[in-house]
Scaffold this active site. Structure first.
Site, PDB file in Angstrom:
ATOM      1  N   GLY A 153      39.748  36.114   5.695  1.00  0.00           N
ATOM      2  CA  GLY A 153      40.023  36.821   6.794  1.00  0.00           C
ATOM      3  C   GLY A 153      39.669  38.217   6.512  1.00  0.00           C
ATOM      4  O   GLY A 153      39.696  38.620   5.516  1.00  0.00           O
ATOM      5  N   SER A 154      39.359  38.974   7.485  1.00  0.00           N
ATOM      6  CA  SER A 154      39.041  40.253   7.417  1.00  0.00           C
ATOM      7  C   SER A 154      40.323  40.984   7.387  1.00  0.00           C
ATOM      8  O   SER A 154      41.418  40.573   7.305  1.00  0.00           O
ATOM      9  CB  SER A 154      37.918  40.990   8.666  1.00  0.00           C
ATOM     10  OG  SER A 154      36.928  40.230   8.580  1.00  0.00           O
ATOM     11  N   GLY A 155      40.159  42.471   6.860  1.00  0.00           N
ATOM     12  CA  GLY A 155      41.463  43.202   6.811  1.00  0.00           C
ATOM     13  C   GLY A 155      41.622  43.542   5.360  1.00  0.00           C
ATOM     14  O   GLY A 155      42.473  44.384   4.973  1.00  0.00           O
ATOM     15  N   HIS A 156      40.945  42.852   4.379  1.00  0.00           N
ATOM     16  CA  HIS A 156      41.132  42.996   2.913  1.00  0.00           C
ATOM     17  C   HIS A 156      39.943  43.940   2.399  1.00  0.00           C
ATOM     18  O   HIS A 156      39.697  43.988   1.034  1.00  0.00           O
ATOM     19  CB  HIS A 156      41.122  41.559   2.122  1.00  0.00           C
ATOM     20  CG  HIS A 156      42.109  40.737   2.703  1.00  0.00           C
ATOM     21  ND1 HIS A 156      43.561  41.346   3.024  1.00  0.00           N
ATOM     22  CD2 HIS A 156      41.996  39.474   3.402  1.00  0.00           C
ATOM     23  CE1 HIS A 156      44.076  40.128   3.430  1.00  0.00           C
ATOM     24  NE2 HIS A 156      43.365  39.040   3.642  1.00  0.00           N
ATOM     25  N   LYS A 159      40.269  31.724  -2.015  1.00  0.00           N
ATOM     26  CA  LYS A 159      41.816  32.202  -2.260  1.00  0.00           C
ATOM     27  C   LYS A 159      42.697  30.987  -1.833  1.00  0.00           C
ATOM     28  O   LYS A 159      42.418  30.481  -0.846  1.00  0.00           O
ATOM     29  CB  LYS A 159      42.060  33.623  -1.584  1.00  0.00           C
ATOM     30  CG  LYS A 159      41.169  34.533  -2.038  1.00  0.00           C
ATOM     31  CD  LYS A 159      41.466  36.033  -1.535  1.00  0.00           C
ATOM     32  CE  LYS A 159      41.525  35.915   0.046  1.00  0.00           C
ATOM     33  NZ  LYS A 159      40.226  35.671   0.570  1.00  0.00           N
ATOM     34  N   ASP A 181      41.975  28.782   4.330  1.00  0.00           N
ATOM     35  CA  ASP A 181      40.675  29.104   3.522  1.00  0.00           C
ATOM     36  C   ASP A 181      40.493  27.835   2.737  1.00  0.00           C
ATOM     37  O   ASP A 181      39.495  27.262   2.829  1.00  0.00           O
ATOM     38  CB  ASP A 181      40.960  30.214   2.766  1.00  0.00           C
ATOM     39  CG  ASP A 181      40.914  31.505   3.255  1.00  0.00           C
ATOM     40  OD1 ASP A 181      40.701  31.663   4.439  1.00  0.00           O
ATOM     41  OD2 ASP A 181      41.061  32.519   2.613  1.00  0.00           O
ATOM     42  N   HIS A 240      48.493  39.669   3.579  1.00  0.00           N
ATOM     43  CA  HIS A 240      48.289  39.266   5.035  1.00  0.00           C
ATOM     44  C   HIS A 240      49.630  39.701   5.676  1.00  0.00           C
ATOM     45  O   HIS A 240      49.799  39.526   6.733  1.00  0.00           O
ATOM     46  CB  HIS A 240      48.249  37.821   5.235  1.00  0.00           C
ATOM     47  CG  HIS A 240      46.976  37.143   4.693  1.00  0.00           C
ATOM     48  ND1 HIS A 240      47.012  36.566   3.466  1.00  0.00           N
ATOM     49  CD2 HIS A 240      45.789  37.238   5.190  1.00  0.00           C
ATOM     50  CE1 HIS A 240      45.695  36.102   3.375  1.00  0.00           C
ATOM     51  NE2 HIS A 240      45.037  36.540   4.295  1.00  0.00           N
TER      52      HIS A 240
END
Length: 329
Positions: A54-57, A105, A110, A215
């Protein structure tokens, strides 16, 4: 909520376009399905490394695409797994004939989607599952989460692949690095997911969340806010109990920010953590400090320790040229 966005739905695509333009000498963006790949692929026969999540990392994972690390990264929507078609398209675009190593991860979405892609992919492939978060017990129902140690795996295995290691060797190396790595984080605030529009959990002015996920998940416990020395002692002790580094052991110490923690604080944390292990005779042979595995705008940080051998030191020092990590190239 104050964010630099046009619309929530267009945020990821707009950001990826900007990232690709800013680093056009290193990466290219594939629009449909979305993935970031190296602008200059490796040599024929090379094992290719693909990761994602997921994006945001950011800069994980797209910021680590380039010479000496990933060949491609598949970004999902914020805190949402990428889809199997992204992994399949990325693998076919960067395949050099040596096989594909997926670095994943340990999060349910995922793991599931990368497994589907691996089963559908007709190119030889293997997977390294990263689960370095020691805030959760080994017996946890879904296992330990993959967090900042993912970067360590991607860097070292990327160097090995660049040097010509085959798929089996890259897989074995990735598993060994993962088993030698432990991480744990602490948050002073939650993060704000744009689609939600508010913090994912509440903390009082005199509270901190120990063992937090990346998250916006709650940690393993909410504790009274303490000073930096006490916080680092808590984090370092959890890692020390897991890895049990002996006097004379060389280690890599990584202090990672979650997105809203300034470097002046991260370097203070590094100083205190290095002091903790140096007092026990552990040798801090390599270090990395900065915001690398973030959680949007969360104020917080994590410690990661990796037990090193000579091969791992050599692979860490090998040239790398990505948007977020660059040395020796």
């Amino acid at each position: 909520m104050k964010k630099f966005i046009n619309t929530i739905d267009s945020l990821l695509e707009d950001s990826l376009k900007g990232f690709a333009k800013a680093h056009a000498d290193i990466v290219e963006l594939n629009q449909e399905p979305h993935f970031i790949k190296r602008a200059k692929l490796g040599s024929p026969g090379k094992v290719v490394l693909i990761s994602g999540g997921g994006s945001g990392h950011e800069p994980l994972h797209s910021g680590f695409v380039g010479l000496g690390m990933l060949d491609a990264a598949c970004p999902g929507q914020i805190f949402t797994s990428p889809t199997p078609d992204q992994m399949l398209a990325a693998a076919e675009a960067v395949d050099q004939g040596g096989g594909v190593l997926f670095i994943v991860k340990n999060y349910a979405g995922d793991v599931m989607n990368f497994e589907i892609a691996a089963e559908m992919l007709e190119i030889p492939n293997a997977t390294v599952l990263v689960n370095d978060d020691v805030s959760l017990p080994k017996t946890h129902s879904i296992g330990r989460r993959g967090v900042a140690g993912t970067l360590i795996v991607e860097k070292m295995v990327g160097a090995a692949a660049e040097a010509g290691a085959d798929l089996a060797a890259c897989k074995a190396l990735g598993d060994r690095i993962n088993q030698s790595t432990a991480s744990i984080g602490v948050a002073l605030t939650s993060c704000t997911v744009p689609a939600l529009g508010k913090p994912t959990f509440d903390l009082g002015d005199q509270e901190m969340e120990m063992g937090v996920g990346i998250h916006g998940e709650h940690g393993r416990e909410t504790l009274p806010l303490a000073n930096a020395s006490e916080i680092v002692e808590h984090l370092a002790r959890a890692i020390d109990e897991e890895l049990k580094p002996q006097p004379g052991q060389s280690v890599l110490l990584h202090v990672n920010g979650f997105g809203a923690t300034p470097l002046i604080e991260l370097h203070l944390i590094y100083h205190l953590a290095a002091q903790y292990w140096e007092q026990r005779g552990v040798v801090i042979a390599r270090s990395l400090v900065g915001n690398f595995t973030t959680s949007l705008d969360m104020a917080g940080a994590s410690l990661t320790l990796t037990l090193l051998d000579e091969e791992m030191i050599r692979l860490w020092d090998a040239p790398v040229n990505t948007a977020a990590l660059r040395w020796g190239a």
